[in-house]
Design an enzyme around this catalytic site. Structure first.
Site, PDB file in Angstrom:
ATOM      1  N   THR A 194      58.436  30.948  -4.401  1.00 16.02           N
ATOM      2  CA  THR A 194      59.294  30.168  -5.299  1.00 16.02           C
ATOM      3  C   THR A 194      60.754  30.259  -4.844  1.00 16.02           C
ATOM      4  OG1 THR A 194      59.740  32.047  -6.767  1.00 16.02           O
ATOM      5  CG2 THR A 194      57.791  30.702  -7.261  1.00 16.02           C
ATOM      6  N   ASP A 195      61.582  29.388  -5.395  1.00 20.71           N
ATOM      7  CA  ASP A 195      63.019  29.485  -5.155  1.00 20.71           C
ATOM      8  C   ASP A 195      63.750  29.393  -6.491  1.00 20.71           C
ATOM      9  OD1 ASP A 195      63.335  26.803  -5.930  1.00 20.71           O
ATOM     10  OD2 ASP A 195      63.261  26.070  -3.883  1.00 20.71           O
ATOM     11  N   GLN A 196      65.056  29.342  -6.461  1.00 20.65           N
ATOM     12  CA  GLN A 196      65.805  29.418  -7.715  1.00 20.65           C
ATOM     13  C   GLN A 196      65.716  28.156  -8.571  1.00 20.65           C
ATOM     14  OE1 GLN A 196      69.763  30.450  -6.267  1.00 20.65           O
ATOM     15  NE2 GLN A 196      70.530  28.436  -6.834  1.00 20.65           N
ATOM     16  N   MET A 197      65.027  27.118  -8.087  1.00 20.72           N
ATOM     17  CA  MET A 197      64.712  25.979  -8.959  1.00 20.72           C
ATOM     18  C   MET A 197      63.588  26.354  -9.931  1.00 20.72           C
ATOM     19  SD  MET A 197      64.761  22.371  -6.876  1.00 20.72           S
ATOM     20  CE  MET A 197      66.068  22.059  -5.640  1.00 20.72           C
TER      21      MET A 197
END
Lengths: 145, 145, 145, 145
Positions: D23-26
């Site tokens: 995952t990423d910070q979105m």
């Protein structure tokens, strides 16, 4: 929470194949890839012990990694199966420690061993208490055999 | 090898920006990303101390990671600069240990500290001696101030 | 917003070294690593054209990737410098398209070319308009020479 | 090679859970993570069609990616299952093209679709013919229903 019917497990395993992207030009798995596997072992441990880490975060809490230690004994290679064994070493009001072994499920050979320490944070990144029901659920697993 | 004109440095720094892909859904840098940064600090240390790690591998040798320890003190975020400071703690005939700090180059705040142990292997993954000239070059750097 | 003093640039470059972790067992950079580099080119494009993508997200918006195309012409290797060149191809009310080249800054050889399409989303993942001032700022850059 | 007893399959599926590190910070899966999943789909396709890609490389050959195209339709999230469907679109003497869908195995929703083109290289990175028996084996799978 309806996890009373879950039998607590001290040690949980998850097995998957090594991905090509996880290798490096030494021809073996890059040492950072194991860190991601340990995390997957931790995720699996929670799933099999009542509730997922996704549910934990849905409460506005997270378990940030505060320390990581890993010893590399033998290299894993692309395509082979690896098994991550994860157990809960310790749980306190705001902190937890997990222990791991990554092994070859066929030979039993150990690739790596390690531990990770975690601290419970709220969404503002302030140290927070692990909610009582989660702590009780996890303590039971840590104490099981 | 023409590294006699290189001034040996105990500690070397490299600075870069946090990439978006290095974050996770906590909104901060994922803990495995730091491992890649430490490695980049190590690469920079070698470049500034005479010869690159690429040249080391060109000799048919590699420095496999045998242990990694990292303590996470504060979270780095997307887009900010981070500086990795790397120094050589110890060097033996077949092993080395590097120490690290990842800091905010503006405030000086420490994100993580850690160390990594390495073992010299040949292309058949057998333990091998670090070549004498490499060891001498690196020892000089470790002893410098 | 105080970006009127920024000279808009159609094409922006960012240069960095290939990291060891970005290689795979073919001995070259893994094809997914370039995707992260394109993103870094995009980040740099925004920084040099007025405001960072971090600031864009601070408005409660994000530019999700809706399509990606990349052609691999030559392989990059560990330790060498690579330069990502990024330009804005198109900007519409809710969408943008960036174009890229990843080159060897010494020889000028092209490693990869590609494009990415993006759609503006709000924090609920609903399609949203790119704010007028951002769109104006970016359009000016796209139109510059 | 003893793959005559393998029933050739046009389309092969592999299912796994989304890892936190993907995952990423979105708050969703980072777009580069899907690239790694497509590769895993390709690996699985080969395993179920007679011989693994690891065996292919053991012959001193590799299938380098020459082009990649991916369309992102819906975002996958941490912890959920994703299924990668892979089929062989085309095979020529030196090139191959695979097609993919990444879907939610529960709802059938499509996360991404894409294709990848590959070129056969020898260990000196020269274009090489796909060995006849491999090409025959794979052509049979491409032609199956």
């Amino acid at each position: 929470m309806n996890s009373t019917h879950i039998k607590p497990k001290k040690t949980v395993e998850v097995t998957f194949r090594v991905r090509y992207a996880e290798t490096d030009q030494m021809g073996i798995v890059h040492h950072a890839s194991y860190i991601v596997w340990l995390e997957e072992g931790r995720s699996q441990w929670m799933r099999e012990n009542g509730r997922s880490y996704a549910e934990f975060e849905a409460n506005g809490l997270r378990l940030a990694v505060s320390e990581l230690n890993i010893r590399y004994k033998q290299a894993a290679c692309y395509d082979q199966h690896v098994t991550v064994r994860c157990h809960l070493d310790e749980i306190h009001s705001r902190q937890m420690q997990f222990g791991y072994e990554v092994i070859d499920p066929i030979t039993g050979d150990i690739f790596t061993t390690g531990y990770s320490k975690h601290i419970c944070l709220d969404i503002h990144n302030k140290v927070a208490r692990i909610p009582t029901e989660w702590r009780a659920m996890w303590s039971q697993a840590a104490a099981s055999t």
